[in-house]
Design an enzyme around this catalytic site. Structure first.
Site, PDB file in Angstrom:
ATOM      1  N   GLU A  40       0.827  -1.213   0.000  1.00 15.17           N
ATOM      2  CA  GLU A  40       0.000   0.000   0.000  1.00 15.17           C
ATOM      3  C   GLU A  40       0.862   1.263   0.000  1.00 15.17           C
ATOM      4  OE1 GLU A  40      -3.074   0.300  -0.650  1.00 15.17           O
ATOM      5  OE2 GLU A  40      -3.429  -1.852  -0.697  1.00 15.17           O
ATOM      6  N   TYR A 123      -6.730   6.552   3.624  1.00 17.81           N
ATOM      7  CA  TYR A 123      -6.907   5.551   2.570  1.00 17.81           C
ATOM      8  C   TYR A 123      -6.117   4.280   2.883  1.00 17.81           C
ATOM      9  CZ  TYR A 123      -6.228   3.067  -1.770  1.00 17.81           C
ATOM     10  OH  TYR A 123      -6.164   2.072  -2.702  1.00 17.81           O
ATOM     11  N   ASP A 141     -10.063   7.065  -2.364  1.00 16.90           N
ATOM     12  CA  ASP A 141      -8.916   7.716  -3.006  1.00 16.90           C
ATOM     13  C   ASP A 141      -9.395   8.309  -4.332  1.00 16.90           C
ATOM     14  OD1 ASP A 141      -9.277   5.540  -4.649  1.00 16.90           O
ATOM     15  OD2 ASP A 141      -7.147   5.069  -4.817  1.00 16.90           O
TER      16      ASP A 141
END
Ligand code: SF4
Length: 362
Positions: A40, A123, A141
């Site tokens: 991520e 996010y 996002d």
């Protein structure tokens, strides 16, 4: 809150779409929070195709959070080289040390604690919480803003407090709470491959029947942004000093772009300079002092766009006749054949590539 009919339609069709459009990516189905976090952070502001090899490299170099925590900073920055947004790499390293040293290597397992990690925003926290721990938090996002604004016809600018609140609420309402990981993956993939910024694939889209942007021909104007980012122009005159088989590098230690990366001694100006103007410039004179030199060549201008800045750099290749006497502690001399050990910003790599001479600069 109970979903409206359109919300139910959205969630159901998204999940059906995902059954046949799931992109096979190495971190999908991964349950190790360390790898999920790694992927991520790498994917923030980065396309999947670009991030993929970096994920593989980091996983191979640092199989556990302890390996990453114990790695020298230069090694982490070198592996990150070319991916941009270098604060992500610095935060990644900082957080690995925090988890290894303060949490005994155990990744936090609540949304709030994950959100408290350096470099982890809402996010990324929602993604990690749902993928690693099955917690019901919806990702929001750029992809999600676009999909929701189009399907639901929301014109509130996405970069305002009101817009963020509205989209966050809608995203939370739409989430399939029993399967948050699958739902989040589905909406991310849908935004990345189906409802793309330009030329979304409306012709075969399961949302088409109820998509406001499609019905009202608003695709090109949704999502709405209130302000355009204005880029600041910066002009870098890099001084590539060579003496025998060495060159001088600069470690970027100031609070500015590319912190902890390497480049060359720099004269920053408000426009590009010619040779007489460069050599008269105060910063140039300060750097060169009384050392005898001869300017061999100026490169063509190279350009790099950052989120808020446009960098134009010219590389001045300068032969030194003696050691550069300088008080600048960030300058250091290295053998040219060793420069591959250092992590450089993209614009410096572009210069190296253009010369195609990593071993011999001049
Ligand atoms: S119909 Fe077009 S604009 Fe609407 S969700 Fe599908 S791809 Fe996006």
């Amino acid at each position: 809150m109970k979903k409206s009919t359109k919300q139910q339609f959205f969630t159901k069709n998204l999940l059906v779409w995902f059954e046949t459009n799931d992109r096979p990516l190495p971190w999908k189905g991964e349950k190790n929070p360390y790898y999920i976090w790694l992927s991520e952070i790498i994917l923030q502001q980065t396309r999947v195709e670009q991030g993929l090899p970096y994920f593989e490299k980091f996983k191979a170099a640092f199989p556990t959070v302890f390996d990453l925590a114990n790695a020298p900073s230069d090694k982490v920055m070198k592996l990150w080289e070319g991916l941009g947004y270098y604060s992500r790499a610095r935060n990644l390293h900082f957080t690995a040390k925090f988890i290894a040293e303060e949490l005994n290597g155990v990744f936090p397992d609540t949304h709030n604690a994950i959100l408290g990690l350096k470099g982890v925003g809402p996010y990324t926290a929602a993604a990690i919480a749902s993928f690693a721990f099955g917690l019901p938090h919806a990702v929001v996002d750029g992809n999600v803003f676009r999909v929701l604004s189009r399907v639901f016809g929301i014109k509130t600018p996405i970069d305002t407090t009101q817009g963020k609140k509205e989209f966050n609420q809608l995203a939370a309402d739409l989430l399939a709470k029993k399967i948050p990981a699958i739902y989040n993956q589905a909406i991310m993939d849908f935004g990345a491959t189906q409802c793309t910024p330009a030329n979304p694939n409306c012709a075969i889209c399961p949302m088409q029947k109820k998509c406001t942007a499609f019905g009202d021909k608003l695709i090109d104007i949704l999502p709405v942004k209130s302000k355009k980012i204005k880029k600041r122009d910066r002009f870098f005159n890099y001084l590539v000093f060579k003496r025998a088989d060495t060159i001088i590098l600069n470690k970027r230690s100031q609070k500015d772009i590319w912190l902890n990366l390497y480049d060359f001694p720099l004269v920053e100006t408000t426009a590009l300079l010619d040779e007489p103007a460069l050599t008269k410039h105060n910063d140039f004179q300060q750097i060169i002092g009384t050392t005898t030199y001869s300017i061999r060549k100026a490169s063509k201008p190279f350009k790099q766009l950052l989120t808020h800045q446009k960098i134009v750099a010219v590389f001045w290749e300068i032969e030194l006749k003696a050691e550069l006497l300088t008080n600048e502690s960030d300058f250091f001399e290295v053998k040219q054949k060793n420069i591959n050990n250092f992590a450089f910003p993209k614009i410096v790599d572009l210069y190296f590539k253009d010369k195609s001479l990593y071993l011999e600069l001049f």
